[in-house]
Design a protein around this motif. Structure first.
Motif, PDB file in Angstrom:
ATOM      1  N   ASN A 287      67.892  20.485 -18.087  1.00 23.84           N
ATOM      2  CA  ASN A 287      67.039  21.208 -17.043  1.00 23.84           C
ATOM      3  C   ASN A 287      66.593  20.243 -15.928  1.00 23.84           C
ATOM      4  O   ASN A 287      66.573  18.900 -16.329  1.00 23.84           O
ATOM      5  CB  ASN A 287      65.722  21.613 -17.935  1.00 23.84           C
ATOM      6  CG  ASN A 287      65.697  22.469 -19.022  1.00 23.84           C
ATOM      7  OD1 ASN A 287      66.422  23.670 -18.683  1.00 23.84           O
ATOM      8  ND2 ASN A 287      65.377  22.448 -20.051  1.00 23.84           N
ATOM      9  N   LEU A 288      66.171  20.743 -14.784  1.00 27.67           N
ATOM     10  CA  LEU A 288      65.819  19.867 -13.831  1.00 27.67           C
ATOM     11  C   LEU A 288      64.416  20.457 -13.620  1.00 27.67           C
ATOM     12  O   LEU A 288      64.204  21.525 -13.495  1.00 27.67           O
ATOM     13  CB  LEU A 288      66.497  20.146 -12.507  1.00 27.67           C
ATOM     14  CG  LEU A 288      66.202  19.401 -11.322  1.00 27.67           C
ATOM     15  CD1 LEU A 288      66.673  17.765 -11.474  1.00 27.67           C
ATOM     16  CD2 LEU A 288      67.199  19.742 -10.015  1.00 27.67           C
ATOM     17  N   MET A 289      63.444  19.466 -13.508  1.00 31.51           N
ATOM     18  CA  MET A 289      61.945  19.667 -13.266  1.00 31.51           C
ATOM     19  C   MET A 289      61.623  19.342 -11.931  1.00 31.51           C
ATOM     20  O   MET A 289      61.832  18.095 -11.755  1.00 31.51           O
ATOM     21  CB  MET A 289      61.203  18.966 -14.416  1.00 31.51           C
ATOM     22  CG  MET A 289      61.253  19.573 -15.764  1.00 31.51           C
ATOM     23  SD  MET A 289      62.902  19.192 -16.730  1.00 31.51           S
ATOM     24  CE  MET A 289      62.425  17.476 -16.701  1.00 31.51           C
ATOM     25  N   ILE A 290      61.027  20.092 -11.135  1.00 25.01           N
ATOM     26  CA  ILE A 290      60.385  19.809  -9.845  1.00 25.01           C
ATOM     27  C   ILE A 290      58.914  20.109  -9.902  1.00 25.01           C
ATOM     28  O   ILE A 290      58.720  21.294  -9.974  1.00 25.01           O
ATOM     29  CB  ILE A 290      61.288  20.066  -8.545  1.00 25.01           C
ATOM     30  CG1 ILE A 290      62.705  19.934  -8.822  1.00 25.01           C
ATOM     31  CG2 ILE A 290      60.615  19.715  -7.280  1.00 25.01           C
ATOM     32  CD1 ILE A 290      63.502  20.405  -7.621  1.00 25.01           C
ATOM     33  N   GLU A 291      58.025  19.266  -9.780  1.00 23.17           N
ATOM     34  CA  GLU A 291      56.702  19.510  -9.735  1.00 23.17           C
ATOM     35  C   GLU A 291      56.343  20.115 -11.113  1.00 23.17           C
ATOM     36  O   GLU A 291      56.836  19.947 -12.068  1.00 23.17           O
ATOM     37  CB  GLU A 291      56.226  20.422  -8.382  1.00 23.17           C
ATOM     38  CG  GLU A 291      56.303  19.212  -7.331  1.00 23.17           C
ATOM     39  CD  GLU A 291      55.315  18.142  -7.147  1.00 23.17           C
ATOM     40  OE1 GLU A 291      54.305  18.379  -7.831  1.00 23.17           O
ATOM     41  OE2 GLU A 291      55.496  17.125  -6.325  1.00 23.17           O
ATOM     42  N   ASN A 292      55.857  21.440 -10.696  1.00 25.19           N
ATOM     43  CA  ASN A 292      55.518  22.259 -11.780  1.00 25.19           C
ATOM     44  C   ASN A 292      56.708  23.390 -12.427  1.00 25.19           C
ATOM     45  O   ASN A 292      56.350  24.353 -13.371  1.00 25.19           O
ATOM     46  CB  ASN A 292      54.220  23.160 -11.725  1.00 25.19           C
ATOM     47  CG  ASN A 292      54.294  23.973 -10.750  1.00 25.19           C
ATOM     48  OD1 ASN A 292      55.091  23.771  -9.670  1.00 25.19           O
ATOM     49  ND2 ASN A 292      53.217  25.044 -10.651  1.00 25.19           N
ATOM     50  N   GLU A 293      57.922  23.230 -11.857  1.00 27.53           N
ATOM     51  CA  GLU A 293      59.042  24.322 -12.081  1.00 27.53           C
ATOM     52  C   GLU A 293      60.238  23.578 -12.803  1.00 27.53           C
ATOM     53  O   GLU A 293      60.331  22.307 -12.652  1.00 27.53           O
ATOM     54  CB  GLU A 293      59.432  24.834 -10.801  1.00 27.53           C
ATOM     55  CG  GLU A 293      58.566  25.849  -9.985  1.00 27.53           C
ATOM     56  CD  GLU A 293      58.982  26.134  -8.768  1.00 27.53           C
ATOM     57  OE1 GLU A 293      58.129  26.608  -8.105  1.00 27.53           O
ATOM     58  OE2 GLU A 293      59.900  25.697  -8.329  1.00 27.53           O
ATOM     59  N   CYS A 294      60.424  24.423 -13.771  1.00 28.84           N
ATOM     60  CA  CYS A 294      61.875  23.864 -14.539  1.00 28.84           C
ATOM     61  C   CYS A 294      62.961  24.858 -14.492  1.00 28.84           C
ATOM     62  O   CYS A 294      62.603  26.184 -14.802  1.00 28.84           O
ATOM     63  CB  CYS A 294      61.345  23.688 -16.032  1.00 28.84           C
ATOM     64  SG  CYS A 294      62.657  23.029 -16.942  1.00 28.84           S
ATOM     65  N   LEU A 295      64.163  24.358 -14.376  1.00 23.74           N
ATOM     66  CA  LEU A 295      65.178  25.309 -14.220  1.00 23.74           C
ATOM     67  C   LEU A 295      66.400  24.629 -15.119  1.00 23.74           C
ATOM     68  O   LEU A 295      66.683  23.472 -14.808  1.00 23.74           O
ATOM     69  CB  LEU A 295      65.505  25.710 -12.818  1.00 23.74           C
ATOM     70  CG  LEU A 295      66.859  26.620 -12.616  1.00 23.74           C
ATOM     71  CD1 LEU A 295      66.320  28.139 -13.188  1.00 23.74           C
ATOM     72  CD2 LEU A 295      67.108  26.604 -10.921  1.00 23.74           C
ATOM     73  N   ASN A 296      67.300  25.543 -15.737  1.00 23.07           N
ATOM     74  CA  ASN A 296      68.408  25.461 -16.266  1.00 23.07           C
ATOM     75  C   ASN A 296      69.391  25.959 -15.224  1.00 23.07           C
ATOM     76  O   ASN A 296      69.646  27.089 -15.300  1.00 23.07           O
ATOM     77  CB  ASN A 296      68.858  25.888 -17.725  1.00 23.07           C
ATOM     78  CG  ASN A 296      70.028  25.755 -18.006  1.00 23.07           C
ATOM     79  OD1 ASN A 296      70.890  26.549 -17.912  1.00 23.07           O
ATOM     80  ND2 ASN A 296      70.400  24.511 -18.856  1.00 23.07           N
TER      81      ASN A 296
END
Length: 195
Positions: free
Chosen positions: A153-162
């Motif tokens: 996963n990549l997390m940016i601020e409060n978002e997370c995405l595979n």
């Protein structure tokens, strides 16, 4: 009529597989298949090697064609003066490395240059059970996973995405972010710095 109605109703009830994201946007660039297989062949035939940073530069500056060059940070400590220096800038990385000429990686590089001005374009490997420190970059990036799985996963601020494999995604990495590999296998992304 009943079947169409059921399909429309189901579509309304099913959640969007990727909710609205502020710091991630899917790009509609050309996609490529079997890049990971091609990478394995290049490594097996010793045309490229992973750097000590678990990166491989796809592009370089004129006159330099080394596996380690362009990997990690461009800011380097001058051991003679003790000063931090930036001998090269992102804008200097304008040439595809010789080992990638005639491969799909050259096509990837050319595809990126059709859509935006890029700095370094690198393959980045992340080993299992690894988390990067919380940080921010000076430029946003495009990510294109060529090998990934659940738990990467990549997390940016409060978002997370595979980020799905074989898809281009713009990532706003000028915000605070991190990446993790919670899987049992390594993952590999093409990461392009956007200028």
């Amino acid at each position: 009529m009943g079947w169409v109605y059921e399909q429309q109703k189901r579509k309304l009830l099913e959640p969007d597989p990727i909710p609205h994201l502020k710091y991630f946007k899917k790009a509609t660039f050309k996609t490529f298949s079997n890049l990971y297989v091609e990478l394995e062949n290049l490594i097996e035939t010793k045309k490229v090697n992973w750097s000590s940073f678990d990166q491989i530069s796809i592009n370089t500056v004129p006159g330099i064609d080394e596996d380690e060059f362009g990997c990690g940070s461009l800011v380097k400590l001058n051991k003679d003066t003790g000063e931090w220096e930036t001998p090269y800038n992102e804008e200097d990385f304008t040439h595809i490395r010789k080992c990638f000429k005639g491969t799909q990686f050259e096509e990837v590089y050319n595809e990126l240059k059709k859509h935006c001005k890029v700095g370094r374009v690198r393959l980045m490997k992340m080993v299992p059970d690894r988390v990067l420190p919380w940080h921010f970059d000076y430029n946003d990036r495009y990510h294109y996973p060529i090998k990934t799985q659940i738990g990467c996963n990549l997390m940016i601020e409060n978002e997370c995405l595979n980020i799905p494999q074989d898809e281009w995604w713009w990532t706003q990495t000028t915000k605070w972010h991190s990446a993790m590999n919670g899987s049992n296998d390594f993952r590999v992304h093409i990461v392009a710095i956007i200028l």
